[in-house]
Design a protein around this motif. Structure first.
Motif, PDB file in Angstrom:
ATOM      1  N   ALA A  12       0.829  -1.206   0.000  1.00 13.82           N
ATOM      2  CA  ALA A  12       0.000   0.000   0.000  1.00 13.82           C
ATOM      3  C   ALA A  12       0.860   1.252   0.000  1.00 13.82           C
ATOM      4  N   LEU A  13       1.967   1.209   0.714  1.00 15.53           N
ATOM      5  CA  LEU A  13       2.862   2.363   0.770  1.00 15.53           C
ATOM      6  C   LEU A  13       3.560   2.600  -0.568  1.00 15.53           C
ATOM      7  N   TYR A 151      -9.053  -6.898   9.538  1.00 14.77           N
ATOM      8  CA  TYR A 151     -10.426  -6.372   9.577  1.00 14.77           C
ATOM      9  C   TYR A 151     -10.484  -5.000   8.909  1.00 14.77           C
ATOM     10  N   LEU A 152      -9.510  -4.148   9.212  1.00 15.77           N
ATOM     11  CA  LEU A 152      -9.523  -2.777   8.703  1.00 15.77           C
ATOM     12  C   LEU A 152      -9.179  -2.691   7.220  1.00 15.77           C
ATOM     13  N   THR A 153      -8.530  -3.707   6.682  1.00 17.25           N
ATOM     14  CA  THR A 153      -8.173  -3.674   5.263  1.00 17.25           C
ATOM     15  C   THR A 153      -9.170  -4.457   4.404  1.00 17.25           C
ATOM     16  N   GLN A 154     -10.291  -4.839   4.998  1.00 13.44           N
ATOM     17  CA  GLN A 154     -11.344  -5.518   4.232  1.00 13.44           C
ATOM     18  C   GLN A 154     -12.427  -4.500   3.902  1.00 13.44           C
ATOM     19  N   ARG A 155     -12.520  -4.125   2.639  1.00  5.88           N
ATOM     20  CA  ARG A 155     -13.430  -3.051   2.239  1.00  5.88           C
ATOM     21  C   ARG A 155     -14.896  -3.334   2.557  1.00  5.88           C
ATOM     22  N   VAL A 196      -6.043  -0.011  -1.278  1.00  5.16           N
ATOM     23  CA  VAL A 196      -4.867  -0.557  -1.954  1.00  5.16           C
ATOM     24  C   VAL A 196      -4.330  -1.832  -1.298  1.00  5.16           C
ATOM     25  N   ALA A 197      -4.753  -2.102  -0.059  1.00  4.53           N
ATOM     26  CA  ALA A 197      -4.264  -3.297   0.637  1.00  4.53           C
ATOM     27  C   ALA A 197      -5.200  -4.491   0.441  1.00  4.53           C
ATOM     28  N   ASP A 198      -6.467  -4.242   0.151  1.00  3.02           N
ATOM     29  CA  ASP A 198      -7.452  -5.322  -0.001  1.00  3.02           C
ATOM     30  C   ASP A 198      -7.433  -5.825  -1.439  1.00  3.02           C
ATOM     31  N   GLN A 199      -6.358  -6.500  -1.784  1.00  2.00           N
ATOM     32  CA  GLN A 199      -6.172  -7.028  -3.131  1.00  2.00           C
ATOM     33  C   GLN A 199      -5.973  -8.533  -3.045  1.00  2.00           C
ATOM     34  N   PRO A 200      -6.367  -9.264  -4.097  1.00  2.00           N
ATOM     35  CA  PRO A 200      -6.177 -10.729  -4.079  1.00  2.00           C
ATOM     36  C   PRO A 200      -4.697 -11.098  -3.988  1.00  2.00           C
TER      37      PRO A 200
END
Length: 200
Positions: A12-13, A151-155, A196-200
């Motif tokens: 993500a960064l 939990y926080l990176t799950q849209r 940007v972090a919730d990617q497959p």
């Protein structure tokens, strides 16, 4: 290392979302040209335990004049003595929750977030490298707690709600967790990380 639990944060960064604001869900809002925003930094502290990465958050004191009882990152405005917004975020985290800056590995920063209160907030992602027992600042912080990063990176955990503010309907993100109602700027910044972090 293989299977680094912070891989998604590092990704993500490298590919941060664009700048965000408290007005993202309210496109009808017209912001004044030439407005001057005050720089601020908030720390997004990530610690690792047996369950995986967790993000430290605070519940502001209910006695505060501004944003009482709200969920927030440790942080605040950049003071003249701060070298930059990263220094401001680390200083405020030390003051608010007793987190020693020497125990934080700054991983990077996310894009700026503009608040309704006129701040340009830079989220600073920090990995807490040493065991940490929070010491909430009396009168400013009622509680320090943490939430699983997964939990926080799950849209799908985010939703949009609305309320009237200064006579207009204002829409905003929320990401409730247990008894904690995370909303507003804090939820919007976290939603940006999730994008940007919730990617497959």
């Amino acid at each position: 290392m293989a299977n680094d639990p912070l891989d998604r944060v590092r990704a993500a960064l490298k590919n941060p979302p664009g700048a965000s604001s408290d007005f993202d869900l309210n496109p009808e809002t017209v912001l004044p040209e030439g407005r001057r925003l005050r720089p601020a930094g908030v720390l997004v502290p990530i610690l690792l335990d047996a369950s995986g990465p967790r993000v430290i958050l605070t519940k502001r004191s209910s006695a505060l004049k501004h944003h009482p009882g709200q969920i927030a990152f440790p942080g605040g405005k950049q003071d003249p003595g701060d070298a930059d917004v990263i220094a401001a975020a680390l200083r405020e985290a030390h003051e608010e929750i007793g987190l020693d800056p020497a125990s934080v590995e700054v991983m990077g920063t996310m894009s700026m977030h503009e608040t309704v209160t006129g701040f340009s907030v830079t989220p600073v992602i920090g990995y807490v490298t040493h065991p940490f027992t929070p010491t909430p600042e009396l009168g400013e912080v009622d509680e320090v707690f943490d939430v699983p990063l997964a939990y926080l990176t799950q849209r799908s955990n985010y939703r949009v709600e609305a309320r009237y503010w200064r006579g207009s309907l204002r829409r905003y993100y929320t990401v409730p967790f247990g008894p904690y109602y995370i909303w507003g700027a804090t939820a919007r910044i976290l939603r940006g990380i999730a994008e940007v972090a919730d990617q497959p």
